[in-house]
Design a protein around this motif. Structure first.
Motif, PDB file in Angstrom:
ATOM      1  N   LEU A  93       1.088  -1.187   0.129  1.00 29.26           N
ATOM      2  CA  LEU A  93      -0.154  -0.087   0.119  1.00 29.26           C
ATOM      3  C   LEU A  93       0.990   1.253   0.046  1.00 29.26           C
ATOM      4  O   LEU A  93       1.793   1.451   1.004  1.00 29.26           O
ATOM      5  N   PHE A  94       0.580   2.057  -0.917  1.00 24.95           N
ATOM      6  CA  PHE A  94       1.505   3.240  -1.302  1.00 24.95           C
ATOM      7  C   PHE A  94       0.577   4.356  -0.798  1.00 24.95           C
ATOM      8  O   PHE A  94      -0.547   4.581  -1.485  1.00 24.95           O
ATOM      9  N   SER A  95       1.133   5.410  -0.145  1.00 25.53           N
ATOM     10  CA  SER A  95       0.389   6.522   0.241  1.00 25.53           C
ATOM     11  C   SER A  95       1.127   7.628  -0.305  1.00 25.53           C
ATOM     12  O   SER A  95       2.123   7.902   0.101  1.00 25.53           O
ATOM     13  N   ALA A 138      -0.221  -4.145  -5.768  1.00 28.44           N
ATOM     14  CA  ALA A 138      -0.051  -2.983  -4.977  1.00 28.44           C
ATOM     15  C   ALA A 138      -1.312  -2.111  -4.986  1.00 28.44           C
ATOM     16  O   ALA A 138      -2.116  -2.123  -6.214  1.00 28.44           O
ATOM     17  N   ALA A 139      -1.720  -1.334  -3.986  1.00 26.86           N
ATOM     18  CA  ALA A 139      -2.853  -0.447  -3.972  1.00 26.86           C
ATOM     19  C   ALA A 139      -2.083   1.044  -3.535  1.00 26.86           C
ATOM     20  O   ALA A 139      -1.095   0.999  -2.865  1.00 26.86           O
ATOM     21  N   VAL A 140      -2.354   2.027  -4.473  1.00 30.29           N
ATOM     22  CA  VAL A 140      -1.687   3.265  -4.534  1.00 30.29           C
ATOM     23  C   VAL A 140      -2.882   4.340  -4.059  1.00 30.29           C
ATOM     24  O   VAL A 140      -3.820   4.387  -4.623  1.00 30.29           O
ATOM     25  N   LEU A 164       4.688   6.369 -11.008  1.00 31.95           N
ATOM     26  CA  LEU A 164       4.820   5.461  -9.794  1.00 31.95           C
ATOM     27  C   LEU A 164       4.276   3.886 -10.439  1.00 31.95           C
ATOM     28  O   LEU A 164       4.460   3.211 -10.566  1.00 31.95           O
ATOM     29  N   ASN A 165       3.073   4.175 -11.311  1.00 30.87           N
ATOM     30  CA  ASN A 165       2.436   3.039 -12.021  1.00 30.87           C
ATOM     31  C   ASN A 165       3.267   2.540 -12.982  1.00 30.87           C
ATOM     32  O   ASN A 165       3.289   1.106 -13.237  1.00 30.87           O
ATOM     33  N   THR A 177      -4.304  -1.531  -7.806  1.00 32.41           N
ATOM     34  CA  THR A 177      -5.502  -0.684  -7.249  1.00 32.41           C
ATOM     35  C   THR A 177      -5.247   1.042  -6.817  1.00 32.41           C
ATOM     36  O   THR A 177      -4.159   1.228  -6.298  1.00 32.41           O
ATOM     37  N   GLU A 178      -5.901   1.737  -7.424  1.00 35.01           N
ATOM     38  CA  GLU A 178      -5.979   3.036  -7.486  1.00 35.01           C
ATOM     39  C   GLU A 178      -7.161   3.595  -6.421  1.00 35.01           C
ATOM     40  O   GLU A 178      -8.257   3.526  -6.721  1.00 35.01           O
TER      41      GLU A 178
END
Length: 208
Positions: A93-95, A138-140, A164-165, A177-178
């Motif tokens: 998970l990226f914030s 990954a979820a961003v 990033l994607n 997932t965005e």
């Protein structure tokens, strides 16, 4: 045990929209996946090593099939240690808040540190790059306070999401997932957009 690693790129703590949405994701993920491990890598905590002259020379030595020595070896060991921390996760998970149309520099630093030959990628002179972090997802969380899709160019451009994607896919992580929150400082509907972003985060976490 499945491990989710939260990569936090915002230094704003309780004032951070991206972190707030990430916490909603993590709460829902924790409830839906009680047997999974959740870890956090705060990119501002001082543990992210630099990637300067010694590290760059070490990378090129490895590319050439050589073994780094001295200061180069120490820089290489620090980079590989960070890669190992990153690669130990099964999901991410990226914030990510938008900074100057792109990503915070510490996130670019992480990418430069871990993107090493034989770890994140392989390279063939005829076929090019191959991402090695396959089988992960990954979820961003993407946030921005001014830029938004469809707004006038005077409100900025988006080099945040494509960068990033693009790196994630290059590294072999294609299940993405965005979650977005891009209210614009002048929008009268920021609270509604915020609510929708948090709902999207919770829903995405349940099936992630």
């Amino acid at each position: 045990m499945t491990t989710l690693l939260h990569i936090s790129a915002s230094p704003r703590g309780e004032a951070s929209e991206s972190l707030s949405i990430a916490r909603t994701f993590l709460d829902a993920y924790r409830a839906s996946h009680p047997d999974h491990r959740i870890e956090t890598f705060d990119l501002w905590d001082g543990t992210l090593p630099p990637f300067g002259p010694d590290a760059a020379a070490a990378k090129m030595a490895v590319f050439a099939g050589e073994r780094p020595t001295g200061a180069q070896a120490r820089a290489w060991d620090a980079a590989i240690s960070t890669f190992d921390r990153f690669a130990a996760a099964d999901a991410y998970l990226f914030s990510v808040p938008m900074w100057n149309a792109g990503v915070p520099y510490v996130l670019k630093q992480l990418i430069d540190v871990v993107s090493q030959p034989g770890r994140v990628f392989a390279f063939d002179p005829e076929r090019g790059y191959t991402g090695l972090l396959t089988g992960r997802k990954a979820a961003v969380v993407y946030t921005s306070a001014v830029y938004g899709d469809g707004r006038d160019p005077a409100f900025g451009a988006d080099f945040q999401r494509p960068f990033l994607n693009g790196w994630l896919r290059w590294a072999g992580i294609t299940d993405l997932t965005e979650i977005e929150f891009r209210p614009n400082l002048a929008t009268p509907h920021a609270d509604e957009l915020r609510r929708q972003a948090h709902e999207s985060a919770a829903k995405a976490a349940e099936s992630f």
